[in-house]
Structures are given as structure tokens and as C-alpha cells.
Design a protein around this motif. Structure first.
Motif, PDB file in Angstrom:
ATOM      1  N   GLU A  98      21.882  36.714 -87.991  1.00 14.71           N
ATOM      2  CA  GLU A  98      20.914  37.123 -89.148  1.00 14.71           C
ATOM      3  C   GLU A  98      21.210  38.305 -90.027  1.00 14.71           C
ATOM      4  O   GLU A  98      22.249  38.684 -90.328  1.00 14.71           O
ATOM      5  CB  GLU A  98      19.936  38.152 -87.999  1.00 14.71           C
ATOM      6  N   MET A  99      20.386  38.290 -91.174  1.00 17.53           N
ATOM      7  CA  MET A  99      20.453  38.803 -92.514  1.00 17.53           C
ATOM      8  C   MET A  99      20.352  40.333 -92.073  1.00 17.53           C
ATOM      9  O   MET A  99      19.386  40.839 -90.974  1.00 17.53           O
ATOM     10  CB  MET A  99      19.578  38.515 -93.509  1.00 17.53           C
ATOM     11  N   THR A 100      21.128  41.418 -92.581  1.00 13.97           N
ATOM     12  CA  THR A 100      21.024  42.374 -92.250  1.00 13.97           C
ATOM     13  C   THR A 100      21.017  43.366 -93.742  1.00 13.97           C
ATOM     14  O   THR A 100      21.293  42.678 -94.726  1.00 13.97           O
ATOM     15  CB  THR A 100      22.404  43.348 -91.374  1.00 13.97           C
ATOM     16  N   ALA A 101      20.979  44.655 -93.915  1.00 15.53           N
ATOM     17  CA  ALA A 101      21.320  45.483 -95.008  1.00 15.53           C
ATOM     18  C   ALA A 101      21.886  46.817 -94.689  1.00 15.53           C
ATOM     19  O   ALA A 101      21.659  47.130 -93.517  1.00 15.53           O
ATOM     20  CB  ALA A 101      19.829  45.678 -95.668  1.00 15.53           C
ATOM     21  N   PRO A 102      22.490  47.463 -95.597  1.00 16.10           N
ATOM     22  CA  PRO A 102      22.890  46.926 -96.860  1.00 16.10           C
ATOM     23  C   PRO A 102      23.937  46.209 -97.119  1.00 16.10           C
ATOM     24  O   PRO A 102      24.920  46.010 -96.113  1.00 16.10           O
ATOM     25  CB  PRO A 102      23.151  48.430 -97.600  1.00 16.10           C
ATOM     26  N   VAL A 103      24.055  45.284 -98.053  1.00 12.23           N
ATOM     27  CA  VAL A 103      25.532  44.989 -98.585  1.00 12.23           C
ATOM     28  C   VAL A 103      26.228  45.826 -99.148  1.00 12.23           C
ATOM     29  O   VAL A 103      25.544  46.720-100.309  1.00 12.23           O
ATOM     30  CB  VAL A 103      25.366  43.614 -99.343  1.00 12.23           C
ATOM     31  N   ILE A 104      27.448  46.198 -99.023  1.00 13.72           N
ATOM     32  CA  ILE A 104      28.109  47.331 -99.630  1.00 13.72           C
ATOM     33  C   ILE A 104      29.454  46.692-100.572  1.00 13.72           C
ATOM     34  O   ILE A 104      29.968  45.827-100.006  1.00 13.72           O
ATOM     35  CB  ILE A 104      28.662  48.327 -98.639  1.00 13.72           C
ATOM     36  N   ILE A 105      29.533  47.340-101.670  1.00 15.90           N
ATOM     37  CA  ILE A 105      30.681  47.150-102.506  1.00 15.90           C
ATOM     38  C   ILE A 105      31.700  48.518-102.542  1.00 15.90           C
ATOM     39  O   ILE A 105      31.173  49.224-103.066  1.00 15.90           O
ATOM     40  CB  ILE A 105      30.149  46.398-103.806  1.00 15.90           C
ATOM     41  N   GLU A 106      32.770  48.213-101.819  1.00 16.80           N
ATOM     42  CA  GLU A 106      33.794  49.232-102.029  1.00 16.80           C
ATOM     43  C   GLU A 106      34.517  49.010-103.527  1.00 16.80           C
ATOM     44  O   GLU A 106      34.919  48.118-103.679  1.00 16.80           O
ATOM     45  CB  GLU A 106      34.928  49.291-101.051  1.00 16.80           C
ATOM     46  N   VAL A 125      27.618  43.600 -89.674  1.00 15.76           N
ATOM     47  CA  VAL A 125      27.300  42.712 -88.572  1.00 15.76           C
ATOM     48  C   VAL A 125      26.395  43.359 -87.551  1.00 15.76           C
ATOM     49  O   VAL A 125      26.451  44.522 -87.116  1.00 15.76           O
ATOM     50  CB  VAL A 125      28.787  42.372 -87.887  1.00 15.76           C
ATOM     51  N   PRO A 126      25.273  42.303 -87.127  1.00  6.73           N
ATOM     52  CA  PRO A 126      24.174  42.805 -86.284  1.00  6.73           C
ATOM     53  C   PRO A 126      24.990  43.428 -84.988  1.00  6.73           C
ATOM     54  O   PRO A 126      25.876  42.760 -84.567  1.00  6.73           O
ATOM     55  CB  PRO A 126      23.633  41.588 -85.932  1.00  6.73           C
TER      56      PRO A 126
END
Length: 228
Positions: A98-106, A125-126
């Protein structure tokens, strides 16, 4: 490449071009995405002018290998395909996630104005998948233990020229606070300029966008009681 992916990519690029990020400089907004899909849980343990301190519980992320690029927006676009394939079943368990949030960019900024920075893009990851989270040939799983994060929120579409300004504003906000020593220690040396950009909205959402700058840091066990 599927038609849906092409359209998503085009929307992503056009949106990033047309809409500037508007600095909010605030905190306390709960992204609407987190009312619809799963986000990592945390407690707010401190706050100040333009920032808050969160304590995240143990969490797991699936991450890309470092991407060297002069553009965070472009690196995020490249990483999207890798992460999208993973959650669509291109993983060791052949399962959809399943889609989650947030997408993070280091972000590890470059030393020069025209040098490529390094970006690692991660998908949360859920919790239901974390005990048996599938691996990938091109991605890697990283487990966060108890994690402290200084956070600054801003709105709009993320643009390359905005994120450094927002990170500098967060650094200025926490300077001189009870949290600054712990943040300075964790960001000494090579990690001094590292920060994370967290994005909650899909490129198709044009209103009520919430983005965040994160500084991850450690709090020594004996010092927790004095600052929390």
C-alpha cells in the motif's frame, strides 16, 4: 514504460515547473494524506518559533541507492520509478504494498555550486509489511530505531532553489535552543549539511500541500529528561 507512468512523470515535471514553493515557516499542520493513508507515528516532544521536535517510533524504509544529481526534483523523479515498481510487486515476495506518506529525500549537498549532490529517496514501509518486508535487487531496507527529528513545514511544490533556504531557516530556528547541542553533535563533520525533505502530497494535488525539512539527531539517554 506504461502510459500511467508517463502521465505521472509529465504531471510531476509540469507541476514542479509551474508552482513555486511558498515558505510557511510553521509547524503543527497534519497533512491530509495521513488521514487517508498510513504515515509513521511520532510524539511531539518540543517546539519553538518555526519548528517542532518529534520523537519517531521504530520505523522501516525502503531506499534507493544514492543518486548523484544537480537537481533534487529530477533525482526524485528518477527514484519514483524504482519505488513504484517495488510497491507494485517487483520485490522478493512479489507482493503489492500500500502507498504511504511521506516520501523522504535525504540530501547531502555538494561543496561547489555546479557539483552534483547525493540524494537517497525512501518510501515508508507499512507496519503490516515490516516484519516480513520484501527485499529488492536495487533497493535496500533501513530500520530506524527511536529517532528524534527537528521539523520545519512549508507549502507548495518543492523546488530546488527552495529547499536549501528552508533548511537554513530550520537551522536558524533551533540555534540557541535546548535542542541545539544535540543537533550540532549529530550534524558535526561530514553530516553537518545533511537534511531530509519530506513530501506528503501526490503531484496531482495542487492545494493544501505540506512539505517538511527534517534534521535527524540523537539524544543521549542521560540528557533526555532535561530536554523532553
Amino acid at each position: 514504460m506504461g502510459v500511467a507512468l508517463v502521465l505521472f512523470e509529465l504531471c510531476f515535471l509540469v507541476s514542479a515547473f509551474l508552482f513555486r514553493s511558498v515558505a510557511g515557516g510553521g509547524v503543527g499542520v497534519v497533512p491530509a494524506q495521513c488521514e487517508r493513508i498510513e504515515c509513521p507515528t511520532y510524539d511531539v516532544v518540543g517546539s519553538g518559533e518555526g519548528f517542532e521536535i518529534r520523537r519517531y517510533n521504530s520505523s522501516m524504509w525502503i531506499s534507493t541507492q544514492p543518486i548523484d544529481d544537480i537537481s533534487l526534483v529530477h533525482a526524485g523523479s528518477v527514484a519514483f520509478y524504482q519505488l513504484f515498481d517495488y510497491i507494485q510487486g517487483k520485490n522478493s515476495n512479489h507482493e503489492k504494498i500500500e502507498m504511504t506518506a511521506p516520501v523522504i529525500i535525504e540530501v547531502k549537498p555538494s561543496d561547489g555550486p555546479f557539483c552534483a549532490s547525493s540524494f537517497v529517496v525512501s518510501f515508508f514501509v507499512p507496519k503490516a509489511n515490516q516484519p516480513t518486508a520484501p527485499s529488492s535487487e536495487t533497493l535496500w531496507l533501513q530500520k530506524w530505531g527511536l529517532t528524534y527529528v527537528a521539523v520545519r513545514q512549508f507549502s507548495g511544490f518543492v523546488k530546488d532553489e527552495d529547499v536549501g533556504v528552508e533548511a537554513a531557516a530550520l537551522y536558524a530556528s533551533v540555534a540557541g535552543t535546548v535542542w541545539s547541542d544535540a543537533i550540532e553533535r549529530s550534524h558535526a563533520g561530514d553530516s553537518a549539511s545533511h537534511y531530509i525533505v519530506a513530501q506528503y502530497n501526490s503531484p496531482f494535488e495542487f492545494k493544501n500541500r505540506v512539505n517538511e525539512i527534517w534534521f535527524r539527531f540523537d539524544v543521549e539517554e542521560g540528557a533526555i529528561a532535561s530536554v523532553v
